[in-house]
Design a protein around this motif. Sequence first.
Motif, mmCIF file in Angstrom:
data_model
loop_
_atom_site.group_PDB
_atom_site.id
_atom_site.type_symbol
_atom_site.label_atom_id
_atom_site.label_comp_id
_atom_site.label_asym_id
_atom_site.label_seq_id
_atom_site.Cartn_x
_atom_site.Cartn_y
_atom_site.Cartn_z
ATOM 1 N N SER A 189 66.843 23.889 20.106
ATOM 2 C CA SER A 189 67.910 24.623 19.465
ATOM 3 C C SER A 189 67.935 24.811 18.109
ATOM 4 O O SER A 189 68.191 25.801 17.432
ATOM 5 C CB SER A 189 69.419 24.201 20.107
ATOM 6 N N HIS A 190 67.555 23.461 17.488
ATOM 7 C CA HIS A 190 67.937 23.535 15.909
ATOM 8 C C HIS A 190 66.777 24.099 15.278
ATOM 9 O O HIS A 190 66.938 24.772 14.398
ATOM 10 C CB HIS A 190 68.093 21.903 15.782
ATOM 11 N N PRO A 195 64.622 30.301 13.311
ATOM 12 C CA PRO A 195 63.243 31.103 12.956
ATOM 13 C C PRO A 195 63.596 32.552 13.939
ATOM 14 O O PRO A 195 63.069 33.575 13.563
ATOM 15 C CB PRO A 195 62.381 30.567 13.653
ATOM 16 N N LEU A 196 63.911 32.425 15.050
ATOM 17 C CA LEU A 196 64.196 33.564 15.977
ATOM 18 C C LEU A 196 65.166 34.472 15.308
ATOM 19 O O LEU A 196 65.187 35.803 15.264
ATOM 20 C CB LEU A 196 64.778 33.215 17.425
ATOM 21 N N ALA A 197 66.345 34.077 14.871
ATOM 22 C CA ALA A 197 67.200 34.761 14.047
ATOM 23 C C ALA A 197 66.518 35.610 13.055
ATOM 24 O O ALA A 197 66.746 36.654 12.675
ATOM 25 C CB ALA A 197 68.410 34.167 13.467
ATOM 26 N N ASN A 198 65.897 35.042 12.095
ATOM 27 C CA ASN A 198 65.049 35.416 11.063
ATOM 28 C C ASN A 198 64.108 36.580 11.552
ATOM 29 O O ASN A 198 64.169 37.600 10.934
ATOM 30 C CB ASN A 198 64.199 34.400 10.316
ATOM 31 N N MET A 199 63.456 36.349 12.514
ATOM 32 C CA MET A 199 62.663 37.353 13.034
ATOM 33 C C MET A 199 63.305 38.704 13.456
ATOM 34 O O MET A 199 62.910 39.601 13.314
ATOM 35 C CB MET A 199 62.109 36.785 14.354
ATOM 36 N N ILE A 200 64.467 38.403 14.294
ATOM 37 C CA ILE A 200 65.568 39.664 14.618
ATOM 38 C C ILE A 200 65.724 40.245 12.997
ATOM 39 O O ILE A 200 65.651 41.556 12.990
ATOM 40 C CB ILE A 200 66.574 39.112 15.149
ATOM 41 N N LYS A 226 61.624 42.505 18.078
ATOM 42 C CA LYS A 226 63.190 42.224 18.565
ATOM 43 C C LYS A 226 63.667 41.784 19.553
ATOM 44 O O LYS A 226 64.490 40.668 19.742
ATOM 45 C CB LYS A 226 63.983 43.308 17.650
ATOM 46 N N GLN A 227 63.294 42.616 20.724
ATOM 47 C CA GLN A 227 63.783 42.374 22.104
ATOM 48 C C GLN A 227 63.231 40.740 22.285
ATOM 49 O O GLN A 227 64.067 40.143 23.170
ATOM 50 C CB GLN A 227 63.445 43.527 23.011
ATOM 51 N N SER A 228 62.002 40.537 22.232
ATOM 52 C CA SER A 228 61.370 39.436 22.599
ATOM 53 C C SER A 228 62.054 38.083 22.049
ATOM 54 O O SER A 228 62.261 37.259 22.722
ATOM 55 C CB SER A 228 59.802 39.641 22.371
#
Length: 399
Positions: A189-190, A195-200, A226-228
């Motif tokens: 989670s941490h 990184p996922l938020a940054n990718m979006i 974005k969807q992934s």
Amino acid sequence: MITPPLPVNEKDRLAAVKEYNLLNTLPEKDFDVITKLTASICKVPISLVTLLDSDTNFLKSHHGIPFNESPRDISFCGHAILDDSDIFIVEDARKDERFHDNPLVLEHQAIFYAGVPLRNEEGYPLGTLCIFDTKPRTLDETQKSALHALAYQVINLFEARKRNNELRKVRQALEAQNLELKNFAGIVSHDMKMPLANMIVTSDILKVKYGKQLDFQGRKYLDYLKQSSFTLSEYITGLLEHYESEKLVSANSERFDIHHLLEEIVDLLNINVDCEINLPENNVELHCSRAALEQILLNLIGNSLKYNDKEKIVIDIDCWKDKDFYYFKLSDNGIGIPKNKQKEIFDLFTIVGNLDRNGKKGNGIGLSTVKKLITGLGGDIKVSSKVNEGTVFEFTIAN
């Protein structure tokens, strides 16, 4: 006096004795009841359950004497475990060269002895169920038969203790593994959600800033990225909710009514499709973990919304209670669950295979979390469903 020799398989026999974790343990009523009954049936003052350690004859239960161990080299039981007969009997130890000058005979008047070896499933003699008397005597056939039967029950108690110890070890290992999984989920989670938020965000920036320079396929790749990222983020969130569900179960109980809770859940879901949600006819007052029940209903109502192909979604919710349980029933007119999948849907990572209303595939975590929460709240859940007609979930929570 003749000191009893060691069995030829003494090393393996001792290892078998130690497997039961009974040496040097406190008295237990289950064993004490047997020695008391044995003494009564055989009409003797002393009855023992013994375990032979390397140097000690440990008395797991001792009826009629105050001590709980004696030296193995003077024990009658040391001889009894070597005897091939079903029961080892010494009618008058004063006339037996093995025992006539034994301290137990001279100092404690151990004149009569009878012992049944306690053999485990592998055939190792762990100790004995034995009796002593202070005068010469014999046993009739009824007493011998009773002694064998009671020895059989002692072995059953030994085996039950061994199984319980093994189950305790397995449980401890599972708890340790579960803790590791929880810690791993926290790290994931941490370390991954940011990184996922940054990718979006980056995919949105690229689309806005360079979208005109990309062809249709390029913009499609950005949408897919974005969807992934969203899918993986939801997966991580679901995994965390599953492993942290104990916290919700152990949360303090609150008093609240079902209508107010469901109205808040509907607001949280931000429903943007044609949907009719029918609340329970009676506004039942509840006293339980509000956070846990909210998570359960969020998952179930969310699934009814996602896995529905009708133009108008209809969800009916009912709630009632008695002195022992709160009862809940949630039904919808969705795509349904195939009969061969209905027993598996509460297992972690089990996926029915249907795509949701938006063409996305589930991750197999939500219903497992629901089951875990309900079990933790002292209840149970069941499902009934018909493909293309709808699904009904019924569950209980301890009152």
